[in-house]
Design an enzyme around this catalytic site. Structure first.
Site, PDB file in Angstrom:
ATOM      1  N   CYS A   1      -0.764  11.238  -2.370  1.00  0.00           N
ATOM      2  CA  CYS A   1      -0.747  11.254  -0.902  1.00  0.00           C
ATOM      3  C   CYS A   1       0.054  12.429  -0.355  1.00  0.00           C
ATOM      4  O   CYS A   1       0.008  12.705   0.835  1.00  0.00           O
ATOM      5  CB  CYS A   1      -0.241   9.923  -0.364  1.00  0.00           C
ATOM      6  SG  CYS A   1       1.250   9.399  -1.184  1.00  0.00           S
TER       7      CYS A   1
ATOM      8  N   GLU B   1      -8.091  12.583   4.012  1.00  0.00           N
ATOM      9  CA  GLU B   1      -7.607  12.948   2.677  1.00  0.00           C
ATOM     10  C   GLU B   1      -8.768  12.991   1.686  1.00  0.00           C
ATOM     11  O   GLU B   1      -9.465  11.980   1.520  1.00  0.00           O
ATOM     12  CB  GLU B   1      -6.682  11.818   2.215  1.00  0.00           C
ATOM     13  CG  GLU B   1      -5.277  12.194   2.012  1.00  0.00           C
ATOM     14  CD  GLU B   1      -4.470  10.987   1.554  1.00  0.00           C
ATOM     15  OE1 GLU B   1      -3.436  11.227   0.950  1.00  0.00           O
ATOM     16  OE2 GLU B   1      -4.851   9.823   1.796  1.00  0.00           O
TER      17      GLU B   1
ATOM     18  N   GLU C   1       4.066   3.113   2.569  1.00  0.00           N
ATOM     19  CA  GLU C   1       3.809   4.529   2.235  1.00  0.00           C
ATOM     20  C   GLU C   1       2.299   4.676   2.230  1.00  0.00           C
ATOM     21  O   GLU C   1       1.628   4.246   1.295  1.00  0.00           O
ATOM     22  CB  GLU C   1       4.340   4.857   0.833  1.00  0.00           C
ATOM     23  CG  GLU C   1       5.810   4.689   0.633  1.00  0.00           C
ATOM     24  CD  GLU C   1       6.626   5.747   1.332  1.00  0.00           C
ATOM     25  OE1 GLU C   1       6.043   6.691   1.909  1.00  0.00           O
ATOM     26  OE2 GLU C   1       7.859   5.624   1.319  1.00  0.00           O
TER      27      GLU C   1
ATOM     28  N   LYS D   1       2.543  -6.530  -7.460  1.00  0.00           N
ATOM     29  CA  LYS D   1       1.090  -6.539  -7.669  1.00  0.00           C
ATOM     30  C   LYS D   1       0.637  -5.102  -7.884  1.00  0.00           C
ATOM     31  O   LYS D   1       0.466  -4.332  -6.943  1.00  0.00           O
ATOM     32  CB  LYS D   1       0.323  -7.132  -6.474  1.00  0.00           C
ATOM     33  CG  LYS D   1      -1.110  -7.452  -6.886  1.00  0.00           C
ATOM     34  CD  LYS D   1      -2.125  -7.323  -5.797  1.00  0.00           C
ATOM     35  CE  LYS D   1      -2.632  -5.941  -5.569  1.00  0.00           C
ATOM     36  NZ  LYS D   1      -3.359  -5.305  -6.690  1.00  0.00           N
TER      37      LYS D   1
HETATM   38  P1  ADP Z   1      -6.318   3.000  -3.068  1.00  0.00           P
HETATM   39  O1  ADP Z   1      -7.481   3.490  -2.290  1.00  0.00           O
HETATM   40  O2  ADP Z   1      -5.301   4.018  -3.364  1.00  0.00           O
HETATM   41  O3  ADP Z   1      -6.685   2.154  -4.243  1.00  0.00           O
HETATM   42  P2  ADP Z   1      -5.645   0.601  -1.704  1.00  0.00           P
HETATM   43  O4  ADP Z   1      -4.884   0.473  -0.450  1.00  0.00           O
HETATM   44  O5  ADP Z   1      -7.030   0.091  -1.735  1.00  0.00           O
HETATM   45  O6  ADP Z   1      -5.533   2.120  -2.063  1.00  0.00           O
HETATM   46  O7  ADP Z   1      -4.871  -0.077  -2.899  1.00  0.00           O
HETATM   47  C1  ADP Z   1      -3.459  -0.018  -3.062  1.00  0.00           C
HETATM   48  C2  ADP Z   1      -2.995  -1.367  -3.565  1.00  0.00           C
HETATM   49  O8  ADP Z   1      -3.289  -2.334  -2.561  1.00  0.00           O
HETATM   50  C3  ADP Z   1      -3.699  -1.829  -4.822  1.00  0.00           C
HETATM   51  O9  ADP Z   1      -2.782  -2.553  -5.627  1.00  0.00           O
HETATM   52  C4  ADP Z   1      -4.757  -2.767  -4.274  1.00  0.00           C
HETATM   53  O10 ADP Z   1      -5.202  -3.734  -5.209  1.00  0.00           O
HETATM   54  C5  ADP Z   1      -3.987  -3.419  -3.144  1.00  0.00           C
HETATM   55  N1  ADP Z   1      -4.809  -4.068  -2.122  1.00  0.00           N
HETATM   56  C6  ADP Z   1      -6.039  -3.736  -1.687  1.00  0.00           C
HETATM   57  N2  ADP Z   1      -6.449  -4.594  -0.735  1.00  0.00           N
HETATM   58  C7  ADP Z   1      -5.451  -5.503  -0.552  1.00  0.00           C
HETATM   59  C8  ADP Z   1      -5.252  -6.641   0.285  1.00  0.00           C
HETATM   60  N3  ADP Z   1      -6.182  -7.044   1.153  1.00  0.00           N
HETATM   61  N4  ADP Z   1      -4.090  -7.322   0.171  1.00  0.00           N
HETATM   62  C9  ADP Z   1      -3.136  -6.927  -0.690  1.00  0.00           C
HETATM   63  N5  ADP Z   1      -3.267  -5.865  -1.500  1.00  0.00           N
HETATM   64  C10 ADP Z   1      -4.403  -5.158  -1.441  1.00  0.00           C
END
Ligand code: ADP
Length: 528
Positions: free
Chosen positions: A331, A428, A297, A222
């Site tokens: 990061c 960050e 990570e 994903k």
């Molecule tokens: P960033 O702030 O770097 O976008 P996120 O943690 O929000 O970091 O996003 C990293 C990945 O996690 C993306 O692919 C995002 O769509 C996914 N993501 C965000 N929320 C969820 C969730 N509840 N379950 C699974 N994946 C998620």
């Protein structure tokens, strides 16, 4: 689905109006020129077959079952580059089933057969380095040269793990009883859910999928909804490389629905994630229900310590690379530049001079070193951190505001007299802002550096060998660069301690994350 087509029913979670709300390019001419260039790139990508705009389930390119789509933007211009499916739980469950079916055959291949497929995938990624780089610049914004560098770096994981596939050794254990033989087998964990962020649209995928496939696992990827096109192009090349349908699946859309489906499925045996600490914690908690293996990570808060005895040129060059790569959106970017008082003024001047020379602009333009930030929310976060620091007594030495190019461009910024309590030291910033903090003694530097829940990367600059050993040992971090600001490589273990994560990616250790150990006791050896 065609390029640039208006969304049938655009997903609620990412509507175009909210994404770039309140942003107007301040120079319309600039924006139009870029738009023409980007169109040329997308046309070329389209003809090379790498502009995929559907998900991949069981080897079939698939729309969302309800036809919903999400728009993917070029952050340099705000323009829609393509629409991709807004998938959810149903598509994810089908992707999991495909991966589960494919696991039975893929894991039965010999290591040499899997290795050949991975090597072919690597060759194709490298053969399409330019196009993949363009795709990264288009949807993520980083300068083209840096994007092509990401393709080389990202592909290196596929090459490395193609080789490592052949080295999954078991063990024979000397038995405690004469009529027994004891063995350890290493076997693939099963179906892997790989959730990745937008800052490295290719590399964050390959360093998960490379070892997973090498071990015999199959994957449901994903990617971030902000940068799905690179992931889809890489998946297309995996099919061309002969990796069988179902071994690599890609779904995107409603992140929490997709995440929930991956977490709920007992067929998914491993979650591997790169992203925010908040989401990582959710995924770790959600994995408990089916007791999945997890590697994470997560966010960092990297200290970059400049000692009085540092070589000034080396320290400036290293800090520049550690801070401003990808416009500060990694990061492992230096988040706090902690400078000893004897070299503080000299370093601050030399560093600000070097930062001033960083050219800001669209990643497709020649000579650009700093692209836009990923979206408006990212700029607002940077602004709020800078404002907080100024209101508490920090001084802007350079930059400190949005760039005149408009959109999500932000001026490369250096702030002096930053204190450990300020927001910019605690969290960050994920943007092109270097805060300088002052310290007196080695002990104080270590205390400041470790005063955080994060523990991913740290950097130190010193010419004293004894000090470099002492400080490396004292730093509570997973990675330490000594006199070097860019340290990631496929052959070394990457990962954090404390709340920066679990597990390691890259290197021979990266394989362990996708393997289970099975102990076999062969008894009754004395009978015929
Ligand atoms: P960033 O702030 O770097 O976008 P996120 O943690 O929000 O970091 O996003 C990293 C990945 O996690 C993306 O692919 C995002 O769509 C996914 N993501 C965000 N929320 C969820 C969730 N509840 N379950 C699974 N994946 C998620």
């Amino acid at each position: 689905m065609t390029l640039g087509r208006m969304a049938l029913r655009t997903c609620k979670l990412l509507s175009s109006s909210s994404h770039f709300a309140s942003m107007q390019p301040s120079t319309p001419l600039f924006s139009r020129q870029i738009s023409m260039e980007a169109k040329g790139f997308t046309a070329r990508l389209n003809s090379s077959g790498l502009l995929r705009t559907q998900g991949l389930i069981g080897g079939r390119w698939t729309d969302a079952y309800d036809g919903k789509t999400i728009e993917v933007y070029n952050p340099a211009t705000g323009e829609v580059v393509a629409n991709v499916p807004c998938m959810g739980g149903r598509e994810t469950n089908d992707a999991i089933s495909s991966a589960y079916d494919a696991f039975h055959s893929w894991s039965k291949l010999t290591a040499a057969e899997r290795s050949k497929c991975l090597r072919k995938w690597y060759d194709l990624l490298i053969a399409h380095k330019e196009e993949l780089g363009q795709l990264i610049t288009l949807e993520q914004g980083k300068p083209l040269k840096e994007a092509i560098g990401e393709v080389a770096y990202g592909s290196s994981f596929i090459e490395f793990f193609a080789e490592e596939a052949k080295r999954v050794y078991g063990d024979i254990i000397p038995s405690t009883l004469a009529d027994r033989r004891l063995f350890v087998l290493k076997q693939p964990v099963g179906v892997v859910g790989a959730i990745t962020p937008w800052n490295f649209p290719l590399a964050m995928i390959t360093r998960k999928v490379g070892p997973a496939l090498a071990c015999g696992c199959t994957v449901v990827i994903k990617p971030s909804e902000l940068t799905p096109l690179t992931a889809l192009a890489a998946a297309e090349l995996s099919l061309q490389a002969g990796i069988p349908p179902g071994a690599v699946n890609v779904v995107m859309g409603n992140a929490s629905d997709i995440g929930d489906a991956l977490l709920a499925s007992p067929q998914v045996r491993k979650i591997t994630f790169t992203g925010s600490t908040a989401v990582g914690k959710k995924l770790m908690a959600g994995s408990a229900g089916t007791v999945k293996k997890v590697s994470l990570e997560l966010g960092g808060n990297a200290p970059c310590i400049i000692f009085n005895d540092a070589d000034l040129d080396v320290a400036v060059k290293g800090t520049l690379a550690a801070k401003f790569r990808n416009s500060g959106q990694t990061c492992v970017c230096a988040n706090r530049v902690i400078v000893q008082e004897g070299i503080y003024e000299k370093f601050a001047n030399a560093f600000a001079n070097a930062v001033q020379n960083l050219q800001v602009g669209d990643g497709f333009s020649e000579g650009v070193a700093q692209g836009p930030l990923i979206n408006e929310a990212a700029v607002q976060k940077v602004e709020s951190f800078v404002q907080d620091a100024i209101s508490k007594g920090a001084k802007v030495l350079l930059g400190g505001k949005r760039h005149s190019l408009g959109m999500t461009f932000y001026e490369p910024t250096v702030i002096g007299d930053v204190k450990n309590e300020m927001l910019i030291s605690r969290e960050e910033v994920f943007g092109p802002v270097a805060p300088l903090l002052r310290f007196k003694t080695e002990e104080e530097a270590i205390r400041i550096a470790n005063d955080t829940n994060a523990g991913l990367a740290a950097y130190i600059f010193t010419t004293n060998v004894q000090r470099s050993w002492r400080v490396c040992e004292a730093l509570e971090y997973g990675l330490v660069g000594v006199n070097e600001g860019l340290i990631s490589t496929e052959v070394a273990p990457f990962g954090g301690v404390k709340q920066s994560g679990l597990g390691r990616e890259g290197s021979k250790y990266g394989m362990d994350e996708y393997l289970e150990m099975k102990y076999v006791c062969l008894g009754n050896m004395n009978s015929n």
